[in-house]
Scaffold this active site. Structure first.
Site, PDB file in Angstrom:
ATOM      1  N   MET A 153       0.589  -1.346  -0.261  1.00  7.68           N
ATOM      2  CA  MET A 153      -0.173  -0.015   0.196  1.00  7.68           C
ATOM      3  C   MET A 153       0.601   0.907  -0.354  1.00  7.68           C
ATOM      4  SD  MET A 153      -2.559  -0.666   2.749  1.00  7.68           S
ATOM      5  CE  MET A 153      -2.231  -2.330   2.058  1.00  7.68           C
ATOM      6  N   LEU A 177       4.542  -6.190  -4.463  1.00 14.55           N
ATOM      7  CA  LEU A 177       5.531  -5.248  -4.812  1.00 14.55           C
ATOM      8  C   LEU A 177       5.186  -3.509  -3.450  1.00 14.55           C
ATOM      9  CD1 LEU A 177       7.145  -5.390  -7.737  1.00 14.55           C
ATOM     10  CD2 LEU A 177       7.691  -6.663  -5.979  1.00 14.55           C
ATOM     11  N   GLU A 178       6.029  -3.436  -2.514  1.00 15.61           N
ATOM     12  CA  GLU A 178       5.619  -2.760  -1.567  1.00 15.61           C
ATOM     13  C   GLU A 178       6.599  -2.043  -1.285  1.00 15.61           C
ATOM     14  OE1 GLU A 178       1.950  -3.137   0.830  1.00 15.61           O
ATOM     15  OE2 GLU A 178       1.518  -4.477  -0.328  1.00 15.61           O
ATOM     16  N   GLU A 179       6.576  -0.917   0.133  1.00 12.85           N
ATOM     17  CA  GLU A 179       7.195  -0.978   0.832  1.00 12.85           C
ATOM     18  C   GLU A 179       7.837  -1.239   1.837  1.00 12.85           C
ATOM     19  OE1 GLU A 179       6.066   2.873   3.348  1.00 12.85           O
ATOM     20  OE2 GLU A 179       5.968   3.708   1.276  1.00 12.85           O
TER      21      GLU A 179
END
Length: 425
Positions: free
Chosen positions: A1, A168-170
């Site tokens: 997110m 693929l996020e933080e």
């Protein structure tokens, strides 16, 4: 997110959406009576999954079988008709070694094989999601796309996967080298596993996606890689209801067009959405009506994927409906598995319902159809299967189906009903 780079993660997020499994449950889940069942790698175990179309993988909701009070997937399947689940999450255990939650090695874990066996025994299948919010990802530690792909190939081979999701996020997607490795790995796996369904899931913003999401798309373009879909998560970013989410999907479509040179229809055919049911980390609320609105948008624009986080949360919280953010309930009023039924509809099926003890007033018996009168559309039949757009007439009105249906009497039932009333005839 998507997160503002100056903002710290919301409390408890690692337990509710995409986070690190800080402490993976080690207790047996009781999914298979009498002990652990080894995952069969023979043809019998996979025979039931051969018939699953890609739309089931595109509709697979996220499930964490080792955390957040996991539900019995077989019970969810029986209650909803869902056939596929997105198991979360594979992280790095150190040294480029894939593990559930980064702690439970795929070589020694016993929970996931039992869960997968149970789902496949009922004619379903699983995809596996790699990454998520937080935690150490293979792309951060494996060094090269080839080494990253080799790590994920172990997961595909171990569980005989036909689908995989790159979440693929933080902090990973802020790391240029890590994203290069992840996208490169996805490209290699797609090449080396013919027919593998590959989804890329990343942050959503009110602009479609943020700077890092756009850079990820540019990386895919530079590598000549096109997955089955690029999906955004339009929540936890100041979203106010379904209209803000569909607006983000329109804007993301424009980003896809600009990046890859696609027209609008082609971009939608490569676009997906991953929702969050109930209360989000940012205290946004998405209820059943919001899911229906986004589903209508997804089907109307022929999006490639419609899923959500998570099945663990697809039930009403005990006691107080909204006790705050929870990883094991939605914090909104609902029946069990209400939100999973939307993914079933996107897949092209209809959720099972408890048949009424007596037919609705005025409904025909299975051997009858109502008189057509002056209506020109075919008369509704209780024994005919209808799909999205099929038109019928019934008791002086025209209707069209909004999704798959069988033996559901046409009524003017608003946005929640399968039939749309097109007026008298």
């Amino acid at each position: 997110m998507e997160r503002n780079r100056l903002r710290s993660p919301a409390p408890g997020r690692h337990r509710s959406r995409r986070g690190t499994l800080a402490a993976v449950a080690t207790a047996a889940l009781g999914l298979v009576a009498g002990g652990v069942v080894a995952l069969s790698t023979g043809t019998d175990a996979l025979a039931a999954t051969d018939a699953l179309g890609s739309n089931w993988y595109a509709s697979a909701p996220y499930l964490m079988p080792e955390d957040n009070s996991p539900p019995d997937p077989a019970a969810v399947m029986d209650a909803t008709g869902q056939k596929a689940f997105q198991l979360a999450f594979i992280l790095d255990a150190g040294g480029c070694r894939p593990a559930w939650g980064g702690t439970s090695s795929i070589d020694t874990d016993t929970t996931m094989p039992a869960v997968i066996q149970k789902i496949r025994a009922k004619g379903g299948d699983v995809s596996v999601s790699v990454g998520g919010y937080g935690g150490n990802k293979l792309g951060q530690s494996c060094g090269t796309p080839e080494a990253t792909a080799a790590g994920y190939q172990k997961v595909i081979t171990k569980y005989q996967l036909k689908a995989i999701d790159f979440d693929l996020e933080e902090p990973e997607y802020e790391n240029t080298a890590a994203i290069h490795n992840e996208i490169g790995a996805a490209r290699i796996l797609q090449r080396d596993n013919p027919g593998l369904y590959v989804s890329i899931t990343t942050a959503g913003t009110n602009a479609g996606t943020g700077w890092f999401g756009t850079q990820m798309l540019n990386e895919a373009k530079s590598q000549g890689f096109t997955p089955n879909n690029f999906s955004i998560m339009p929540f936890d970013g100041g979203f106010n209801g379904a209209s803000a989410q569909t607006d983000a999907l329109v804007k993301f479509n424009q980003i896809l067009q600009t990046t890859f040179g696609w027209n609008e229809a082609t971009a939608y055919a490569h676009e997906g959405v991953s929702l969050m049911n109930g209360r989000t980390d940012a205290a946004e609320y998405f209820r059943q009506a919001d899911f229906q609105t986004v589903l209508d948008f997804a089907t109307a624009h022929k999006l490639a994927r419609y899923t959500y986080w998570s099945v663990n949360r697809d039930r009403q919280c005990a006691g107080t409906v909204d006790p705050g953010l929870s990883g094991s309930c939605s914090s909104v009023a609902q029946n069990d598995w209400d939100f999973t039924k939307f993914t079933v509809r996107f897949a092209g099926a209809t959720p099972p319902t408890t048949p009424p003890t007596s037919p609705p007033p005025g409904s025909p018996s299975p051997s009858q159809t109502p008189p057509q009168g002056n209506c020109t559309q075919p008369a509704w039949s209780p024994t005919t299967t209808y799909t999205n757009g099929n038109a019928v007439s019934y008791q002086g009105h025209n209707y069209h189906a909004k999704w798959w249906t069988l033996n559901e009497v046409p009524t003017a039932s608003g946005q929640w009903g399968v039939w749309a009333d097109d007026g008298p005839c």
